[in-house]
Design a protein around this motif. Structure first.
Motif, PDB file in Angstrom:
ATOM      1  N   ALA A 154     -38.490  49.725   9.000  1.00 53.73           N
ATOM      2  CA  ALA A 154     -39.091  49.426  10.307  1.00 53.73           C
ATOM      3  C   ALA A 154     -38.280  48.342  11.018  1.00 53.73           C
ATOM      4  CB  ALA A 154     -40.549  48.997  10.131  1.00 53.73           C
ATOM      5  N   ASP A 187     -36.091  48.710  14.710  1.00 56.05           N
ATOM      6  CA  ASP A 187     -36.074  47.736  15.793  1.00 56.05           C
ATOM      7  C   ASP A 187     -34.641  47.282  16.096  1.00 56.05           C
ATOM      8  OD1 ASP A 187     -37.422  45.766  17.606  1.00 56.05           O
ATOM      9  OD2 ASP A 187     -36.550  44.334  16.202  1.00 56.05           O
ATOM     10  N   ARG A 190     -41.349  50.260  19.417  1.00 54.73           N
ATOM     11  CA  ARG A 190     -42.563  50.713  18.734  1.00 54.73           C
ATOM     12  C   ARG A 190     -43.588  51.208  19.756  1.00 54.73           C
ATOM     13  NH1 ARG A 190     -45.172  49.550  13.583  1.00 54.73           N
ATOM     14  NH2 ARG A 190     -43.504  48.102  13.024  1.00 54.73           N
ATOM     15  N   GLU A 239     -48.501  52.963  16.655  1.00 57.34           N
ATOM     16  CA  GLU A 239     -47.599  53.598  15.696  1.00 57.34           C
ATOM     17  C   GLU A 239     -47.617  52.859  14.364  1.00 57.34           C
ATOM     18  OE1 GLU A 239     -43.152  55.564  15.829  1.00 57.34           O
ATOM     19  OE2 GLU A 239     -43.498  53.707  16.949  1.00 57.34           O
ATOM     20  N   PHE A 275     -42.720  54.240  12.330  1.00 53.02           N
ATOM     21  CA  PHE A 275     -41.647  53.495  12.990  1.00 53.02           C
ATOM     22  C   PHE A 275     -40.430  53.409  12.072  1.00 53.02           C
ATOM     23  CE2 PHE A 275     -39.975  49.362  14.849  1.00 53.02           C
ATOM     24  CZ  PHE A 275     -39.488  49.971  16.010  1.00 53.02           C
TER      25      PHE A 275
END
Length: 396
Positions: free
Chosen positions: A307, A311, A317, A321, A326
């Protein structure tokens, strides 16, 4: 964001001196003067020698009053014989300088070790088999991906063993000077920029999820992932017309190299062994094609970290979610990047494979790179490796 524990003590391995930025190659002149260097062997490939890319490093050395001889016999995916040939050219020269991609820099490392200690070269293969210090060594990358300038590792094809890639790994292979000058990457063709950039991304991602990661490697890996995500597309599309993105890709490569040399890598690097041997696929390209498929396998073991990677790769995101959903988008982000830099998402582009072939590939991966499988965040057995190859054959 999840970072490694600060409660433990960690060792940081690095070259003695890293010079980074536009004009960093100028550091060769002061390095040669300060060390009292009289003669140098520059290790490179014939393309860089013929195109004039090595002219600037050579000029800086000659400005210090140094006699320079060039060995340009390095080829992609270098063979042990190339390091032996380069070592023969070292003679009583005071300094070895590797100029080029990972192939040239790795060859310079091993040539310096052989010149200092003699052969046979195969006695140096493996972990910590270089018997002692080499003569002075400087490394100057002309691509943005391998990170070889800041590592103590070299990878070579062994002609006596069917071209199987072998690793030499020793703290004595660290450079005394790594001069990372993005100006020297101007002439990289788009395909090379893509492959080497994906190599850097693989180093960073595998470092970030390695079982041997540390807070130090986390910091380097995270920034390297961001830099590749933000800059690889324009670096491939714009090349010499965009100094900023090339500088950022050079930085990403060096950060990722410094990360993985302290954390280890993972299954992507193990699975590239048979793919490179059987298909002649270059290391960076093989890494790029396999990366999202190994990531998909690994996500369940490190949801938080993947995750984070989503990012860092620029994903946003969505409301509501889940972390897992993610995290899965980190894989899709890499698939998107491959497509945008014209790299296939399937190994079927490089050969006609079947399950029996993948079983053989798995055997090669375990035989020659089990240490990378051991550092993978999710445990893998032979059937798991076959399954990843089958997924990579199907593509996205």
């Amino acid at each position: 964001m999840t970072l490694g524990s600060l409660a433990d003590t960690h060792t940081i391995r690095s070259p003695a001196h890293v010079e980074y930025g536009s004009g960093a190659v100028d550091a060769l002149e002061s390095f040669a003067r300060d060390r009292g260097i009289d003669s140098v062997l520059v290790v490179t490939d014939d393309h860089l020698a013929a195109s004039g890319v090595i002219d600037t490093p050579v000029a800086r050395l000659e400005a210090a009053g140094v006699d320079v001889v060039v060995y340009d016999g390095v080829a992609p995916e270098p063979k042990l014989a190339m390091a032996e040939a380069a070592a023969e050219q070292v003679g009583d020269r005071d300094l070895v300088v590797g100029v080029g991609g990972g192939s040239s820099m790795d060859t310079a490392k091993l040539a310096a070790a052989l010149a200092a200690h003699g052969g046979p070269v195969r006695d140096m293969l493996g972990m910590d088999n270089v018997p002692g210090e080499t003569g002075p060594l400087a490394l100057v990358p002309t691509t943005a991906g391998t990170g070889s300038e800041v590592t103590h590792v070299g990878v070579f094809a062994d002609e006596r063993d069917g071209g199987v890639k072998k690793v030499v790994f020793s703290p004595f292979l660290f450079a005394d000077l790594a001069a990372v000058d993005p100006d020297l990457t101007e002439t990289m063709p788009p395909g090379v920029a893509a492959a080497t950039g994906l190599d850097a991304l693989t180093h960073a991602i595998e470092s970030y999820v390695s079982v041997l990661r540390t807070p130090y490697t986390d910091t380097l890996a995270r920034r390297a992932v961001e830099l590749v995500a933000e800059n690889l597309r324009p670096a491939v599309a714009q090349g010499p017309e965009n100094d900023e993105v090339r500088a950022n890709m050079s930085l990403a490569a060096t950060l990722a190299g410094q990360a993985f040399v302290n954390s280890g890598l993972g299954a992507v690097h193990a699975l590239t062994y048979p793919l490179g041997m059987e298909c002649g696929l270059g290391h960076g390209l093989a890494n790029g094609v396999l990366l999202p498929h190994v990531m998909r396998y690994n996500v369940p073991a490190e949801v938080d970290r993947f995750a984070d990677l989503a990012d860092l790769l620029g994903e946003q995101r969505r409301p509501g979610e889940s972390d897992r959903a993610f995290a899965d988008r980190s894989v899709e982000a890499v698939f998107d990047l491959l497509a945008d830099v014209n790299v296939p998402t399937s190994i079927a582009e490089y050969g006609d494979f079947d399950r029996e072939t993948f079983a053989d590939f798995a055997d090669v991966a375990f035989e020659h790179s089990e240490h990378n499988i051991d550092r993978n965040p999710r445990r893998m057995d032979r059937e798991d490796v076959i399954g990843v190859f089958e997924a990579a054959d199907e593509g996205r």
